[in-house]
Design an enzyme around this catalytic site. Structure first.
Site, mmCIF file in Angstrom:
data_model
loop_
_atom_site.group_PDB
_atom_site.id
_atom_site.type_symbol
_atom_site.label_atom_id
_atom_site.label_comp_id
_atom_site.label_asym_id
_atom_site.label_seq_id
_atom_site.Cartn_x
_atom_site.Cartn_y
_atom_site.Cartn_z
ATOM 1 C CB ALA A 10 32.273 49.118 77.157
ATOM 2 N NE ARG A 21 20.287 46.554 85.898
ATOM 3 C CZ ARG A 21 21.231 46.610 84.978
ATOM 4 N NH1 ARG A 21 22.409 46.028 85.192
ATOM 5 N NH2 ARG A 21 21.010 47.221 83.836
ATOM 6 C CD GLU A 32 34.171 59.999 79.038
ATOM 7 O OE1 GLU A 32 34.294 58.885 79.571
ATOM 8 O OE2 GLU A 32 34.903 60.408 78.105
ATOM 9 C CB SER A 38 26.798 55.287 76.960
ATOM 10 O OG SER A 38 26.137 54.125 76.574
ATOM 11 C CB CYS A 42 33.106 47.945 68.571
ATOM 12 S SG CYS A 42 33.897 47.425 70.094
ATOM 13 C CG ASP A 255 39.692 48.548 75.875
ATOM 14 O OD1 ASP A 255 39.219 47.412 76.058
ATOM 15 O OD2 ASP A 255 39.372 49.261 74.907
ATOM 16 C CE1 TYR A 397 23.993 19.292 55.518
ATOM 17 C CE2 TYR A 397 22.997 17.178 56.096
ATOM 18 C CZ TYR A 397 23.351 18.119 55.143
ATOM 19 O OH TYR A 397 23.059 17.894 53.822
ATOM 20 C CD1 TRP A 405 31.431 14.261 55.848
ATOM 21 C CD2 TRP A 405 32.109 14.296 57.986
ATOM 22 N NE1 TRP A 405 31.475 12.963 56.306
ATOM 23 C CE2 TRP A 405 31.897 12.951 57.615
ATOM 24 C CE3 TRP A 405 32.543 14.565 59.284
ATOM 25 C CZ2 TRP A 405 32.094 11.888 58.497
ATOM 26 C CZ3 TRP A 405 32.739 13.505 60.158
ATOM 27 C CH2 TRP A 405 32.514 12.198 59.774
ATOM 28 N NE ARG A 413 37.308 12.835 58.767
ATOM 29 C CZ ARG A 413 36.525 12.687 57.706
ATOM 30 N NH1 ARG A 413 35.203 12.653 57.861
ATOM 31 N NH2 ARG A 413 37.032 12.591 56.518
#
Lengths: 420, 420
Positions: A10, A21, A32, A38, A42, A255, A397, A405, A413
């Protein structure tokens, strides 16, 4: 001008493509050591599980993409030394490649487990484990390591119908110093027939045991350190917010680096795919002479184990105390949606600093809406919001999505009450 | 000391219960003109649909709750006049009740539709509509009004297998001045075999037509206005952030008031259940002599129509322009999760101010994760975050929950590009 990138996962590929780019004249070469480029690491747990039938499904980009982008990706090429004075990288076999700019994206590596154990941290390991599961068909398996990879291994093995035991060397799962969190996960796993043993260090696989080793992940810094690249207290490579190392024209990402935790302002090592993508981009920009900055992490992560989502961000109470805060913690148990939309239990934990009222972290546990709720807390952390600001948020909501809530607001709260 | 509350829905009962908790000596009386107390109006579409078999499922609290809390809830009692000089409220029938503190929570009312039309805004209307659907079994139905109640009516009627047409008097759905949003909703509805007619004002039900009237919701301010309570430009009651009206000891809360929009700083009328609960609490605190403040809304809402979630917060580009901003809008189409977790299309719209870079609003459309993503934007709005801060957020990633680059972050990056 050649940009050389070590590592085609990654971070390395984000660096290469972003640099390409930004500067079409750059000569971009990626080394590699494996033959696969690529790969979304995960996704390996879901390959082991079988949900992903073919590991090619995990390729973030098809190989053609890189040739189309005029990025020279060389597989099976292991960098064995960086000779920075000469601006050259030596490969296994003796070949040398010159560079003007270098991005180190060597990732993390799992410490090898005991003989006969399996690993899910590499493609080869995941293929080997899956073959074992499909051919030898062990009825039971043990996972060593209660970090997120270990939990994902538990999910994969249970999804394949194995009896599973989880052994974790420390007292607390997910490296969070949070007994409440550990207790919640353990209770859930036990309800799912997973046996959990904390404070149990596995040293060998029992005869015939299918042992999945998911402990001891470390930043892969040997190559960099030998070349004089500095590492930090965490053991990972120290970089600026532009991914500059201490060596001129040498950047690092993914990483293998430590990044700034925005709540504490201190460097941490927290290897995650999304951070690898982002820091890779920033390193690519720097290598292309552009100014982009990585603002750091809030420590946000999410993992699913046996259907339960666990979202974490910022600091737990224990971590906050270690960092010198005076933490106050609110925990509420609520429902994620209206009962007639099959609302299920959801728990929210919020941690704030007693002195400043500032939000320091949070956790969300449940089956539905976990990622959205933890992202809401992560956004508040990113903004440096205090408990009062959080409790006053205007959240969406409608019955299919939440109770009137929201559990987040109930927790906010509760936190305000504890602070006053 | 008597606190009198007019209206026993979300706002009135939140005021009553919060005041009761804060001051156990207070005499708390609630007047309700209907015979039903504590009904969650937001659930009525799902009662019409049939997912909620019995309207009693929609009671937020059982009736015993209020007697246990020593709150005197009187049903079938319609307040017809507030005589503030005498601190008395007159009821239909002539009875008068004295008060020391008064909370007005009269809600909103739908303008009556053409003769023979049905309404979903009241319990009686919803019961009548459902009976009609179940007994007369009309094969087709028309909904007039493309606000959120209208869209929920479409969902309810489609879920019951009716052919549905939706007529909306204006050019844009959901009162958002957003042609992109309207286009997306219309395309989705048409794919679901719902016929949509914009700019079509319905004046009468055709012979035998099942017409559901979902237009013309207004704040219910007649009683208050006659007593000298001031209303604002929106037509709703003007209150402070403590829910004080212009009359001493008289507070108002819920769907009958206007509240401050935190993005514009200006009062708006946006009647939603979650705001009713919050402003009710604040009014209850004020009536009990406690200082709580309502920080305003970010304009966040969510609605589901035929399986599609539509989350909105802050301002659309059109609304931002009306408010004097110079809006820049990024729109991206992405996937909500990894492909091997059945990732589905998700769209994110972000609006920022060109001058300051400040985030002004956003929209999220998709089937999964919509509420979490819109809440993330709402939190950024609550914090006054700019586009750069938003694009740098550390959001959770794991394949079951999101792609490595969350659609929100893709939209944030796109927005940054447009601003630079």
């Amino acid at each position: 001008m050649r940009l050389l990138v070590i590592g085609a996962s990654a971070a390395g590929l984000s660096a290469a493509t972003h640099a390409r780019r930004l500067d079409p004249r750059l000569d971009v070469t990626v080394l590699e050591k494996s033959n696969v480029v690529s790969l979304g690491l995960c996704g390996l747990p879901y390959f082991v599980e079988g949900r992903v039938p073919d590991w090619a499904w995990l390729l973030a980009r098809p190989p053609e993409y890189f040739s189309r982008m005029q990025i020279d990706v060389r597989t099976g090429k292991e960098a064995v030394a960086i000779r920075h004075a000469a601006r050259r990288v030596r490969l296994a076999g003796g070949e040398e490649l010159a560079y003007d700019k270098l991005v180190i994206a060597c990732g993390a590596r799992a410490e090898p487990g005991p003989e006969g154990s399996f690993s899910m941290s590499t493609l080869a390991g995941a293929i080997h484990l899956r073959e074992h599961l499909e051919t030898t068909k062990p009825g039971e398996a043990r996972v060593a390591g209660g970090g997120y990879i270990g939990l994902e291994a538990v999910e994969a093995l249970r999804a394949r119908g194995r009896r599973v035991a989880l052994s974790h060397a420390g007292p607390d799962l997910l490296d969070r110093a949070d007994p409440w969190l550990t207790g919640r996960i353990v209770r859930h796993l036990e309800r799912c027939r997973v046996e959990v043993r904390l404070n149990e260090r596995i040293r060998a696989a029992a005869a015939g045991e299918c042992l999945v080793w998911a402990a001891g992940l470390r930043p892969n810094v040997g190559l960099a350190a030998e070349a004089g690249v500095e590492t930090g207290r965490s053991g990972a490579i120290r970089v600026t917010d532009r991914m500059e190392t201490n060596l001129g024209s040498v950047y690092a990402a993914g990483d293998c680096i430590e990044v700034t935790h925005r709540v504490t302002g201190r460097p941490v090592w927290m290897p995650l795919g999304t951070t690898a993508n982002k820091t890779g981009r920033v390193a690519g920009a720097a290598a292309a002479g552009r100014l982009e900055r990585f603002p750091g992490i809030a420590g946000t992560s999410i993992v699913r184990v046996c259907g339960l989502g666990i979202g974490l961000t910022g600091l737990s109470e224990g971590q906050a105390r270690q960092e010198g805060f005076q933490p106050v913690t609110a925990i509420i148990d609520a429902r994620d949606r209206a009962a007639y939309f099959c609302g299920r239990p959801a728990s929210v934990q919020l941690v704030a600093d007693r002195i400043s009222g500032r939000l320091l972290g949070g956790a969300v546990i449940g089956e539905y809406g976990v990622e959205g709720r933890v992202n809401t807390i992560a956004t508040a952390l990113g903004a440096g919001m205090d408990a009062e600001g959080f409790a006053g948020l205007d959240l969406a909501y409608a019955p299919p999505y939440s109770p009137p809530w929201d559990p987040l607001l109930l927790a906010g709260r509760q936190l305000l009450k504890l602070l006053n």
